[in-house]
Design a protein around this motif. Structure first.
Motif, PDB file in Angstrom:
ATOM      1  N   VAL A 179      38.022  39.036  54.438  1.00  0.00           N
ATOM      2  CA  VAL A 179      37.146  39.576  53.395  1.00  0.00           C
ATOM      3  C   VAL A 179      37.995  40.340  52.390  1.00  0.00           C
ATOM      4  O   VAL A 179      38.783  41.200  52.761  1.00  0.00           O
ATOM      5  N   THR A 180      37.835  40.004  51.111  1.00  0.00           N
ATOM      6  CA  THR A 180      38.458  40.788  50.042  1.00  0.00           C
ATOM      7  C   THR A 180      37.375  41.161  49.039  1.00  0.00           C
ATOM      8  O   THR A 180      36.407  40.425  48.859  1.00  0.00           O
ATOM      9  N   ALA A 181      37.547  42.311  48.417  1.00  0.00           N
ATOM     10  CA  ALA A 181      36.543  42.786  47.455  1.00  0.00           C
ATOM     11  C   ALA A 181      37.230  43.341  46.225  1.00  0.00           C
ATOM     12  O   ALA A 181      38.332  43.878  46.300  1.00  0.00           O
ATOM     13  N   ASP A 182      36.541  43.194  45.099  1.00  0.00           N
ATOM     14  CA  ASP A 182      37.040  43.729  43.836  1.00  0.00           C
ATOM     15  C   ASP A 182      35.856  43.965  42.911  1.00  0.00           C
ATOM     16  O   ASP A 182      35.166  43.016  42.533  1.00  0.00           O
ATOM     17  N   HIS A 183      35.609  45.211  42.585  1.00  0.00           N
ATOM     18  CA  HIS A 183      34.538  45.602  41.655  1.00  0.00           C
ATOM     19  C   HIS A 183      33.175  45.045  42.059  1.00  0.00           C
ATOM     20  O   HIS A 183      32.427  44.547  41.221  1.00  0.00           O
ATOM     21  N   ARG A 188      25.485  31.631  56.834  1.00  0.00           N
ATOM     22  CA  ARG A 188      25.138  32.930  57.423  1.00  0.00           C
ATOM     23  C   ARG A 188      26.125  34.007  56.986  1.00  0.00           C
ATOM     24  O   ARG A 188      25.722  35.144  56.721  1.00  0.00           O
ATOM     25  N   CYS A 189      27.401  33.684  56.879  1.00  0.00           N
ATOM     26  CA  CYS A 189      28.391  34.663  56.419  1.00  0.00           C
ATOM     27  C   CYS A 189      28.059  35.161  55.009  1.00  0.00           C
ATOM     28  O   CYS A 189      28.145  36.357  54.726  1.00  0.00           O
ATOM     29  N   SER A 190      27.660  34.248  54.139  1.00  0.00           N
ATOM     30  CA  SER A 190      27.265  34.650  52.781  1.00  0.00           C
ATOM     31  C   SER A 190      26.044  35.551  52.814  1.00  0.00           C
ATOM     32  O   SER A 190      25.967  36.548  52.093  1.00  0.00           O
ATOM     33  N   GLY A 208      26.065  47.405  47.613  1.00  0.00           N
ATOM     34  CA  GLY A 208      27.249  47.445  46.764  1.00  0.00           C
ATOM     35  C   GLY A 208      27.838  46.077  46.475  1.00  0.00           C
ATOM     36  O   GLY A 208      28.657  45.938  45.572  1.00  0.00           O
ATOM     37  N   VAL A 209      27.433  45.059  47.243  1.00  0.00           N
ATOM     38  CA  VAL A 209      27.926  43.698  46.991  1.00  0.00           C
ATOM     39  C   VAL A 209      27.119  43.110  45.848  1.00  0.00           C
ATOM     40  O   VAL A 209      25.900  42.975  45.946  1.00  0.00           O
ATOM     41  N   ARG A 210      27.792  42.782  44.739  1.00  0.00           N
ATOM     42  CA  ARG A 210      27.104  42.220  43.579  1.00  0.00           C
ATOM     43  C   ARG A 210      27.108  40.703  43.588  1.00  0.00           C
ATOM     44  O   ARG A 210      26.167  40.078  43.113  1.00  0.00           O
ATOM     45  N   HIS A 211      28.176  40.092  44.083  1.00  0.00           N
ATOM     46  CA  HIS A 211      28.215  38.638  44.211  1.00  0.00           C
ATOM     47  C   HIS A 211      29.210  38.251  45.305  1.00  0.00           C
ATOM     48  O   HIS A 211      30.112  39.018  45.634  1.00  0.00           O
ATOM     49  N   VAL A 212      29.004  37.061  45.851  1.00  0.00           N
ATOM     50  CA  VAL A 212      29.843  36.576  46.947  1.00  0.00           C
ATOM     51  C   VAL A 212      30.456  35.243  46.565  1.00  0.00           C
ATOM     52  O   VAL A 212      29.763  34.332  46.119  1.00  0.00           O
ATOM     53  N   ARG A 213      31.755  35.126  46.737  1.00  0.00           N
ATOM     54  CA  ARG A 213      32.467  33.858  46.570  1.00  0.00           C
ATOM     55  C   ARG A 213      32.844  33.408  47.974  1.00  0.00           C
ATOM     56  O   ARG A 213      33.600  34.076  48.667  1.00  0.00           O
ATOM     57  N   ASN A 214      32.300  32.285  48.387  1.00  0.00           N
ATOM     58  CA  ASN A 214      32.513  31.814  49.740  1.00  0.00           C
ATOM     59  C   ASN A 214      33.423  30.582  49.723  1.00  0.00           C
ATOM     60  O   ASN A 214      33.036  29.525  49.227  1.00  0.00           O
ATOM     61  N   GLY A 254      32.519  42.401  43.779  1.00  0.00           N
ATOM     62  CA  GLY A 254      32.579  40.991  44.131  1.00  0.00           C
ATOM     63  C   GLY A 254      33.312  40.837  45.459  1.00  0.00           C
ATOM     64  O   GLY A 254      34.329  41.479  45.689  1.00  0.00           O
ATOM     65  N   VAL A 255      32.768  40.028  46.350  1.00  0.00           N
ATOM     66  CA  VAL A 255      33.368  39.826  47.665  1.00  0.00           C
ATOM     67  C   VAL A 255      33.757  38.359  47.814  1.00  0.00           C
ATOM     68  O   VAL A 255      32.970  37.476  47.481  1.00  0.00           O
ATOM     69  N   THR A 256      34.970  38.120  48.311  1.00  0.00           N
ATOM     70  CA  THR A 256      35.419  36.769  48.614  1.00  0.00           C
ATOM     71  C   THR A 256      35.571  36.642  50.123  1.00  0.00           C
ATOM     72  O   THR A 256      36.186  37.493  50.768  1.00  0.00           O
ATOM     73  N   LEU A 257      34.976  35.581  50.666  1.00  0.00           N
ATOM     74  CA  LEU A 257      35.089  35.259  52.081  1.00  0.00           C
ATOM     75  C   LEU A 257      35.957  34.016  52.198  1.00  0.00           C
ATOM     76  O   LEU A 257      35.664  33.001  51.569  1.00  0.00           O
TER      77      LEU A 257
END
Length: 92
Positions: free
Chosen positions: A46-50, A67-69, A77-83, A52-55
């Protein structure tokens, strides 16, 4: 035993970095993934920036990817997810 304040040449220590909001968000999402009983996210990074979370990584099935998304989106606090999670053993 006497405890003394930590000092360096008479000055209190300076900390070069504090845990950022992104680091906190990464920890919260990773913890939620680890504690969810429906997925094995042990190979997910998991990485996050501003907000935005990337899985990234691999899981056992397409259902676990979804399910992870869902889990990540449920964290405040999570505004968007990049899976970019893949399925173990699948060909790229």
């Amino acid at each position: 035993m006497v405890q003394k304040d930590r000092r360096f040449f008479g000055k209190p220590p300076e900390f070069l970095s504090q845990r950022s909001a992104s680091t906190e968000l990464e920890a919260e999402v990773a913890s939620a993934l680890a504690n969810d009983g429906t997925v094995d996210a042990s190979d997910v990074v998991v990485t996050a920036d501003h907000g935005g979370v990337t899985l990234a990584g691999t899981v056992a099935s397409a259902q676990e990817i979804t399910r992870c998304s869902q889990i990540a989106r449920g964290i405040p606090g999570v505004r968007h997810v990049r899976n970019i999670i893949g399925v173990w053993g699948s060909k790229i």
